[in-house]
Structure formats: structure tokens, C-alpha cells
Design an enzyme around this catalytic site. Structure first.
Site, PDB file in Angstrom:
ATOM      1  N   GLU A 115      18.432  -6.636  21.578  1.00  0.00           N
ATOM      2  CA  GLU A 115      17.174  -7.119  22.186  1.00  0.00           C
ATOM      3  C   GLU A 115      17.420  -7.736  23.562  1.00  0.00           C
ATOM      4  O   GLU A 115      16.572  -8.461  24.080  1.00  0.00           O
ATOM      5  CB  GLU A 115      16.474  -8.146  21.276  1.00  0.00           C
ATOM      6  CG  GLU A 115      16.111  -7.641  19.883  1.00  0.00           C
ATOM      7  CD  GLU A 115      15.017  -6.572  19.854  1.00  0.00           C
ATOM      8  OE1 GLU A 115      14.532  -6.176  20.929  1.00  0.00           O
ATOM      9  OE2 GLU A 115      14.673  -6.130  18.746  1.00  0.00           O
ATOM     10  N   HIS A 138      14.973 -15.364  18.867  1.00  0.00           N
ATOM     11  CA  HIS A 138      14.229 -14.354  18.107  1.00  0.00           C
ATOM     12  C   HIS A 138      14.686 -14.411  16.654  1.00  0.00           C
ATOM     13  O   HIS A 138      15.883 -14.467  16.383  1.00  0.00           O
ATOM     14  CB  HIS A 138      14.478 -12.955  18.687  1.00  0.00           C
ATOM     15  CG  HIS A 138      14.084 -11.852  17.758  1.00  0.00           C
ATOM     16  ND1 HIS A 138      12.809 -11.758  17.212  1.00  0.00           N
ATOM     17  CD2 HIS A 138      14.782 -10.798  17.245  1.00  0.00           C
ATOM     18  CE1 HIS A 138      12.758 -10.705  16.412  1.00  0.00           C
ATOM     19  NE2 HIS A 138      13.942 -10.113  16.413  1.00  0.00           N
ATOM     20  N   HIS A 140      13.224 -13.619  12.178  1.00  0.00           N
ATOM     21  CA  HIS A 140      12.339 -12.836  11.301  1.00  0.00           C
ATOM     22  C   HIS A 140      11.701 -13.745  10.232  1.00  0.00           C
ATOM     23  O   HIS A 140      12.074 -13.665   9.051  1.00  0.00           O
ATOM     24  CB  HIS A 140      13.151 -11.717  10.619  1.00  0.00           C
ATOM     25  CG  HIS A 140      13.728 -10.700  11.556  1.00  0.00           C
ATOM     26  ND1 HIS A 140      14.651  -9.750  11.169  1.00  0.00           N
ATOM     27  CD2 HIS A 140      13.510 -10.463  12.878  1.00  0.00           C
ATOM     28  CE1 HIS A 140      14.970  -8.978  12.211  1.00  0.00           C
ATOM     29  NE2 HIS A 140      14.299  -9.402  13.264  1.00  0.00           N
ATOM     30  N   HIS A 210       7.492  -7.375  12.746  1.00  0.00           N
ATOM     31  CA  HIS A 210       8.923  -7.473  13.073  1.00  0.00           C
ATOM     32  C   HIS A 210       9.436  -8.913  13.081  1.00  0.00           C
ATOM     33  O   HIS A 210      10.371  -9.231  12.346  1.00  0.00           O
ATOM     34  CB  HIS A 210       9.179  -6.771  14.421  1.00  0.00           C
ATOM     35  CG  HIS A 210      10.593  -6.874  14.895  1.00  0.00           C
ATOM     36  ND1 HIS A 210      11.131  -6.052  15.859  1.00  0.00           N
ATOM     37  CD2 HIS A 210      11.622  -7.720  14.570  1.00  0.00           C
ATOM     38  CE1 HIS A 210      12.399  -6.364  16.078  1.00  0.00           C
ATOM     39  NE2 HIS A 210      12.720  -7.384  15.306  1.00  0.00           N
TER      40      HIS A 210
HETATM   41  P1  13P Z   1      20.847  -7.475  16.979  1.00  0.00           P
HETATM   42  O1  13P Z   1      21.822  -7.521  15.831  1.00  0.00           O
HETATM   43  O2  13P Z   1      21.149  -6.322  17.932  1.00  0.00           O
HETATM   44  O3  13P Z   1      20.735  -8.803  17.678  1.00  0.00           O
HETATM   45  O4  13P Z   1      19.422  -7.103  16.389  1.00  0.00           O
HETATM   46  C1  13P Z   1      18.802  -7.894  15.432  1.00  0.00           C
HETATM   47  C2  13P Z   1      17.323  -7.857  15.548  1.00  0.00           C
HETATM   48  O5  13P Z   1      16.666  -8.743  15.021  1.00  0.00           O
HETATM   49  C3  13P Z   1      16.659  -6.764  16.294  1.00  0.00           C
HETATM   50  O6  13P Z   1      15.319  -7.059  16.548  1.00  0.00           O
HETATM   51 ZN    ZN Z   2      14.445  -8.516  15.163  1.00  0.00          ZN
END
Ligand code: 13P
Ligand code: ZN
Length: 263
Positions: A115, A138, A140, A210
Site C-alpha cells: 500500500e 492502515h 482491518h 477492506h
Molecule cells: P502488506 O502486507 O503489503 O502491507 O499488505 C497488507 C494489507 O493490508 C493490504 O491492504
Molecule cells: Zn489492507
């Protein structure tokens, strides 16, 4: 590698927050990523480190980040291990003069998150606007992602207002609410552009189906905003699973908070 105490503190905070992301259940496998601009604390030695991997061109230059130094978590790396061994799972990257490429300069040649387009374009946009932003997180968060699966919540500020209305803290500590970027391929420039387009209005963005991102001067603050919004989402979900739709605070009650806390 030895760092000064400001950078040691940043690395410790990245580890601390990575641990929270894992404990919250927001970081399955390698889910989530973190970038932290440490340029202001870097001495000459750090700023002049030689690349340890070939210079990588950026699809879109980041001219406001020229020569900047970042700690960035590695692609495929697990947050639970970023927590226990941050610099075994993240690297230092330096943006070239002019901002058209980056190089990994320490400590190991760990390729940055997939990202990176979003992270760098967000940093670049905010710095370009004169905002002293340092961090992009970022992750989830389960309940917030679940809510982004309901098309009714996706129009501008519908989800944000609903989350505000669940508990006074959210209105107070996420005063801008949440922006929503429509589902787009992870890691893409299109996703980065959609996200940057929301930063004039929001400090937290939800990527539909996401995850969530927060920006800030401080990583703890960025984490806290997602955590607070997630609390609201959990209250909503708890009420729905008890069989009712929560009434939420009224607009009058929320305006009263806005005035009382000067939001
Ligand atoms: P990375 O392992 O490349 O950081 O990706 C994880 C992710 O959450 C992609 O949106
Ligand atoms: Zn992600």
C-alpha cells in the site's frame, strides 16, 4: 542500528500500536501497514545512509517528500511480529531528491508495504497543504469493515453521523467523521487517488469492504481515532444483535457536544 531517542521513541510507538492492532483482531496474517515520517529527527548520518537495495521508481512522484525519511512496515509482514521486533519487519526508506523514487537505507532490505502508493501520496498531499502530518496507519477493523458492506451507509457522511451518534466520545474525538473510498483494488494507484481525494475533509478513511486508515501527527492519536470509531461500530452491532436498532444521540444532543467541546 543505533538511533537518537526521538527515533527510538517512534520505533517503540510503532511496535506498541502494531501490538494493539493484533490484539484488537484487526490484523489477520499480514493485514495492515504503518508509515511514519521521521525526517525532522534524523541527523546527517541517517539522511546520508547509502541504499541497501536498488532505487525503486515511484509511479507518481511525491515532490513534497523530497529527501524525506520514513519507517515503513514491510509487505507480507505480520503486525504481531512488528510488535515484538519492529525493525525486523519494517525498513527505513528515503525518498530521492525531487521525489521520483525511493531507496531502502536501513536496516534490512525489507520491501515496503504494497500500500506504499496510498501511504506516500497521502503524506505528500498533506505536507503539500502545509499540514505537519507524520503518520499513516492502515488496518482491518472487523465491525467497521462489516458496516461498509451495507450500501445504505456509503453515501457521504451517513456512516460518520451514525457512528458519532453512538457515544459522545466519537463525536468529540473524531470531529471530522469518516470518509469512504469505494472498493478499489488493494495497492492500486486508483485506491490511493480516491483516498487522497478525501483528506481535505477527513482524518479517517474507510476503504469499502477492506479496512480503515487514519492520518495524524502522532501514531497513538491515529490509532485512537480508529479505535473510537470501532467502539461506535461495536455498540451499533451489539444493539442490532440484541434485536433492536439503536436510536443514537439526536442532532440536538450532538450539536450541544459540538458547542461544549468547541469541535
Ligand atoms: P502488506 O502486507 O503489503 O502491507 O499488505 C497488507 C494489507 O493490508 C493490504 O491492504
Ligand atoms: Zn489492507
Amino acid at each position: 542500528m543505533k538511533y537518537n531517542k526521538d527515533i527510538e521513541r517512534v520505533i517503540a510507538q510503532i511496535a506498541e500500536v502494531a501490538g494493539y492492532l493484533w490484539q484488537r483482531g484487526w490484523a489477520e496474517r499480514n493485514g495492515g501497514n504503518i508509515s511514519y515520517n521521521i525526517t525532522e529527527w534524523a541527523d546527517r548520518r541517517l539522511l546520508k545512509l547509502k541504499p541497501i537495495a536498488p532505487e525503486t521508481p515511484l509511479e507518481r512522484p511525491v515532490e513534497h517528500l523530497s529527501g524525506n525519511l520514513f519507517v515503513v512496515t514491510g509487505t507480507g509482514r505480520r503486525m504481531r511480529y512488528v510488535a515484538s521486533a519492529p525493525m525486523e519487519n519494517a525498513s527505513l526508506i528515503r525518498i530521492s531528491d525531487g521525489g521520483s523514487s525511493y531507496a531502502i537505507v536501513a536496516e534490512k532490505a525489507i520491501a515496503p508495504t504494497s500500500e506504499l502508493p496510498s501511504h506516500l501520496l497521502m503524506h505528500n498531499y498533506l505536507r503539500g497543504r502545509g499540514i505537519p502530518n507524520r503518520v499513516v496507519v492502515h488496518t482491518h477493523p472487523t465491525e467497521l469493515i462489516a458496516m461498509s458492506h451495507n450500501p445504505e451507509f456509503l453515501p457521504k457522511d451517513v456512516l460518520g453521523r451514525l457512528l458519532w451518534s453512538m457515544i459522545p466520545e466519537t463525536r468529540a474525538f473524531c470531529p471530522k467523521g469518516v470518509g469512504i473510498a469505494p472498493y478499489t483494488l488493494p495497492g492500486s494507484l486508483a485506491l490511493a487517488d480516491a483516498t487522497v481525494g478525501l483528506l481535505d475533509d477527513y482524518q479517517v478513511v474507510i476503504w469499502e469492504k477492506h479496512g480503515a486508515l487514519a492520518v495524524g501527527e502522532d501514531i497513538i492519536e491515529a490509532f485512537d481515532m480508529i479505535d473510537t470509531l470501532s467502539k461506535s461500530a461495536q455498540i451499533y452491532l451489539a444493539a442490532r444483535s440484541m434485536g433492536f436498532t439503536p436510536t443514537g444521540m439526536t442532532d440536538t444532543q450532538m450539536n450541544e457536544l459540538k458547542e461544549a467541546f468547541d469541535l
